[in-house]
Design a protein around this motif. Structure first.
Motif, PDB file in Angstrom:
ATOM      1  N   ASN A   4      28.545 -29.044 -12.647  1.00  0.00           N
ATOM      2  CA  ASN A   4      29.308 -28.062 -13.418  1.00  0.00           C
ATOM      3  C   ASN A   4      28.735 -26.655 -13.279  1.00  0.00           C
ATOM      4  O   ASN A   4      29.041 -25.791 -14.072  1.00  0.00           O
ATOM      5  CB  ASN A   4      29.393 -28.483 -14.896  1.00  0.00           C
ATOM      6  CG  ASN A   4      28.042 -28.532 -15.581  1.00  0.00           C
ATOM      7  OD1 ASN A   4      27.018 -28.260 -14.988  1.00  0.00           O
ATOM      8  ND2 ASN A   4      28.063 -28.904 -16.844  1.00  0.00           N
ATOM      9  N   MET A   5      27.897 -26.432 -12.249  1.00  0.00           N
ATOM     10  CA  MET A   5      27.316 -25.110 -12.024  1.00  0.00           C
ATOM     11  C   MET A   5      27.659 -24.632 -10.621  1.00  0.00           C
ATOM     12  O   MET A   5      27.485 -25.360  -9.649  1.00  0.00           O
ATOM     13  CB  MET A   5      25.786 -25.154 -12.169  1.00  0.00           C
ATOM     14  CG  MET A   5      25.326 -25.315 -13.581  1.00  0.00           C
ATOM     15  SD  MET A   5      23.542 -25.456 -13.715  1.00  0.00           S
ATOM     16  CE  MET A   5      22.983 -24.021 -12.869  1.00  0.00           C
ATOM     17  N   GLY A   6      28.125 -23.408 -10.533  1.00  0.00           N
ATOM     18  CA  GLY A   6      28.434 -22.805  -9.250  1.00  0.00           C
ATOM     19  C   GLY A   6      27.199 -22.206  -8.597  1.00  0.00           C
ATOM     20  O   GLY A   6      26.112 -22.151  -9.174  1.00  0.00           O
ATOM     21  N   GLY A   7      27.378 -21.731  -7.372  1.00  0.00           N
ATOM     22  CA  GLY A   7      26.272 -21.178  -6.607  1.00  0.00           C
ATOM     23  C   GLY A   7      25.661 -19.938  -7.225  1.00  0.00           C
ATOM     24  O   GLY A   7      24.435 -19.791  -7.265  1.00  0.00           O
ATOM     25  N   ALA A   8      26.483 -19.038  -7.706  1.00  0.00           N
ATOM     26  CA  ALA A   8      25.963 -17.801  -8.311  1.00  0.00           C
ATOM     27  C   ALA A   8      25.158 -18.102  -9.561  1.00  0.00           C
ATOM     28  O   ALA A   8      24.096 -17.508  -9.787  1.00  0.00           O
ATOM     29  CB  ALA A   8      27.116 -16.857  -8.640  1.00  0.00           C
ATOM     30  N   ASP A   9      25.627 -19.030 -10.355  1.00  0.00           N
ATOM     31  CA  ASP A   9      24.916 -19.418 -11.578  1.00  0.00           C
ATOM     32  C   ASP A   9      23.558 -20.020 -11.246  1.00  0.00           C
ATOM     33  O   ASP A   9      22.560 -19.734 -11.892  1.00  0.00           O
ATOM     34  CB  ASP A   9      25.770 -20.416 -12.360  1.00  0.00           C
ATOM     35  CG  ASP A   9      25.305 -20.615 -13.785  1.00  0.00           C
ATOM     36  OD1 ASP A   9      24.467 -19.827 -14.246  1.00  0.00           O
ATOM     37  OD2 ASP A   9      25.799 -21.546 -14.435  1.00  0.00           O
TER      38      ASP A   9
END
Length: 68
Positions: A4-9
Motif C-alpha cells: 500500500n506504499m508507492g515509490g515516492a512514499d
C-alpha cells in the motif's frame, strides 16, 4: 500483506530515516528523544522495505499506483 506504499512514499521514508540516524550518531539529538526518533527511523526503514504501512491499512489509504 498487500502493498500500500508507492515509490515516492518509500523514498521519502528512507530519506527521513537516514537523516534521523545521521543526527543521532552525530549526537545532535540524544537522550530519550533521540531513542524515540531512532525507533521511528527503524519503523520507517522496515515499512519502506516491505512496502506496507499498517497505519495506511487502518485508515484505508493507499499510495501505491493502480494497475491496469
Amino acid at each position: 500483506m498487500k502493498k500500500n506504499m508507492g515509490g515516492a512514499d518509500r523514498i521519502i521514508r528512507l530519506i527521513i530515516a537516514a537523516v534521523i540516524a545521521f543526527l543521532y550518531y552525530n549526537q545532535t539529538i540524544s537522550g530519550t528523544l533521540g531513542l524515540v526518533l531512532l525507533i521511528f527511523a527503524g519503523v520507517f526503514l522496515l515499512t519502506s522495505f516491505i512496502s506496507f504501512c499498517p497505519l495506511y491499512a487502518l485508515f484505508g489509504f493507499n499510495s501505491c499506483p493502480t494497475k491496469k
